[in-house]
Write an enzyme that holds these catalytic residues in place. Structure first.
Site, PDB file in Angstrom:
ATOM      1  N   GLU A   1     -23.456  96.634  -3.753  1.00 18.17           N
ATOM      2  CA  GLU A   1     -24.806  97.120  -3.479  1.00 18.17           C
ATOM      3  C   GLU A   1     -24.728  98.581  -3.102  1.00 18.17           C
ATOM      4  OE1 GLU A   1     -26.723  95.438  -0.017  1.00 18.17           O
ATOM      5  OE2 GLU A   1     -24.826  94.996   0.938  1.00 18.17           O
TER       6      GLU A   1
ATOM      7  N   ARG B   1     -32.853  85.840   9.064  1.00 14.63           N
ATOM      8  CA  ARG B   1     -31.698  86.712   8.821  1.00 14.63           C
ATOM      9  C   ARG B   1     -31.205  87.370  10.113  1.00 14.63           C
ATOM     10  NH1 ARG B   1     -32.302  90.974   4.080  1.00 14.63           N
ATOM     11  NH2 ARG B   1     -33.481  92.053   5.696  1.00 14.63           N
TER      12      ARG B   1
ATOM     13  N   LYS C   1     -27.058  92.093   8.854  1.00 16.42           N
ATOM     14  CA  LYS C   1     -27.656  93.407   9.037  1.00 16.42           C
ATOM     15  C   LYS C   1     -27.254  93.931  10.416  1.00 16.42           C
ATOM     16  CE  LYS C   1     -31.950  95.531   7.475  1.00 16.42           C
ATOM     17  NZ  LYS C   1     -31.317  96.550   6.657  1.00 16.42           N
TER      18      LYS C   1
END
Ligand code: PLP
Ligand code: COI
Length: 341
Positions: free
Chosen positions: A220, A82, A184
């Site tokens: 989210e 990620r 992220k």
């Protein structure tokens, strides 16, 4: 090895510097060999890319002490993948996966005295991160980068631990359509700071973000994905291109199907259907699974039947199974547990 003298059960989710951090620098097109450092401070040029244009990405994972006394991490390969995807999206060099895993091993071993004991309720949180470190003044990617991993012992992300929380539907967005919500990057969290401070002022624990394009679908929160349970016991989790692909959420879907024999699906979830769910929770490395008891939509309350006292029964089972796997009480799927020592 003697553990640090800390009251592990009373710590919250806060930064506490530990003895070592991992540091590697990227210059002239390549990463150096990397080292452990005792210095928690970073000296940067005033015009560093990260300071001017927020060129930074990060990860979060935990080291656990298992029931039989090993120190392990949970699926660090997925964090390596990620952060590589996050870096590529922000035009940063990739820190290779095998180097990422090696850095995790080195920094956890060096800080073994800071890994909370089994049963204490605390864990060692690892924060790998990377940023543009040389001077850039025109809008462009940096040429030099630093990759680091800091570690800090942590307790529960939400103050009440496993007590259900109250969240509100946010009028602010945390991501843009076709933006960076699915990586992220520090910039996504900067976007959410005003919204979280405002939510806290109004007495809410977190924000529920809706999709930025139509504002009809659940996305989210600022730091976790959603997991819902239908009245007939099916696990449902929102699918969207602008949310972070949570490793915890992906693991829970597998646990629901393969360990608990539940139906589980990842699909678009319209906000209008939320009132019909039986249970709701937030899932993530920091949040683990934090139950949501109530959602406030501009004064209108959605109260889940599971109530404000404890987790609903399905979320409790998911929590027990996932944490059982992480702490070595339940056999893990192949490759999920990375033993450090
Ligand atoms: N969503 C956001 C915005 C997050 O910051 C996090 C935390 O990493 C998550 C979801 C959960 O992801 P993971 O389960 O990989 O920790
Ligand atoms: C994590 O769960 O690792 C995160 O990065 C979320 C953050 C809100 C602490």
């Amino acid at each position: 090895m003697e553990k640090k003298n800390i009251d592990w059960s009373s710590i919250g989710f806060a930064y506490m510097p530990t003895d070592y951090r991992y540091v590697s620098n990227f210059k002239d097109g390549k990463w150096d060999e990397g080292t452990l450092s005792t210095d928690p401070n970073i000296v940067l040029n005033e015009c560093a890319g990260v300071l001017q244009y927020s060129q930074s990405v990060f990860e979060g994972l935990k080291a656990y002490t298992t029931e039989d006394g090993h120190i392990v991490t949970f699926r660090p390969d997925l964090n390596a993948e990620r952060i590589a995807a996050s870096a590529a999206r922000l035009e940063m060099p990739v820190f290779p996966k095998e180097r990422f895993i090696d850095a995790v091993e080195q920094v956890v071993k060096a800080n073994a005295a800071w890994v909370p004991p089994y049963g204490s309720g605390a864990t060692l949180y690892l924060r790998p991160y990377m940023f543009g470190s040389n001077a850039v003044i025109g809008v462009k990617p940096a040429d030099e980068y630093q990759f680091r991993i800091l570690t800090t012992p942590v307790g529960p992300y939400f103050k009440g631990g496993a007590k259900p929380i109250t969240i509100r539907v946010s009028d602010y967005d945390r991501a843009a359509p076709c933006g960076t919500g699915n990586i992220k990057a520090g910039l996504n969290y900067a976007m959410s700071l005003h919204a979280i401070v405002d939510a806290h002022k109004q007495g809410f624990d977190e924000n529920m973000y809706l999709d930025p394009k139509t504002r009809t679908k659940v996305e989210e929160t600022g730091g976790a994905n959603f997991i819902f349970v239908t009245k007939d016991g099916k696990v449902v989790t929102p699918k969207s291109d602008s949310i972070l692909p949570s490793i915890t959420r992906r693991s829970l879907i597998y646990v629901a199907k393969e360990y608990l024999g539940l139906e589980a699906e990842e699909r678009e979830v319209y906000f209008d259907e939320v009132k019909d769910f039986a249970e709701c929770g937030l899932c993530g490395t920091a949040a683990v699974i934090s139950p949501v008891g109530k959602i406030n939509d501009h004064g209108k309350e959605i109260c889940f039947p599971s109530g404000m006292e404890k987790m609903g029964p399905v979320i409790q089972k998911l929590y027990d199974t996932l944490t059982g796997i992480q702490m070595g009480r339940i056999e893990a799927p192949k490759g999920w547990i990375h033993v450090i020592e």
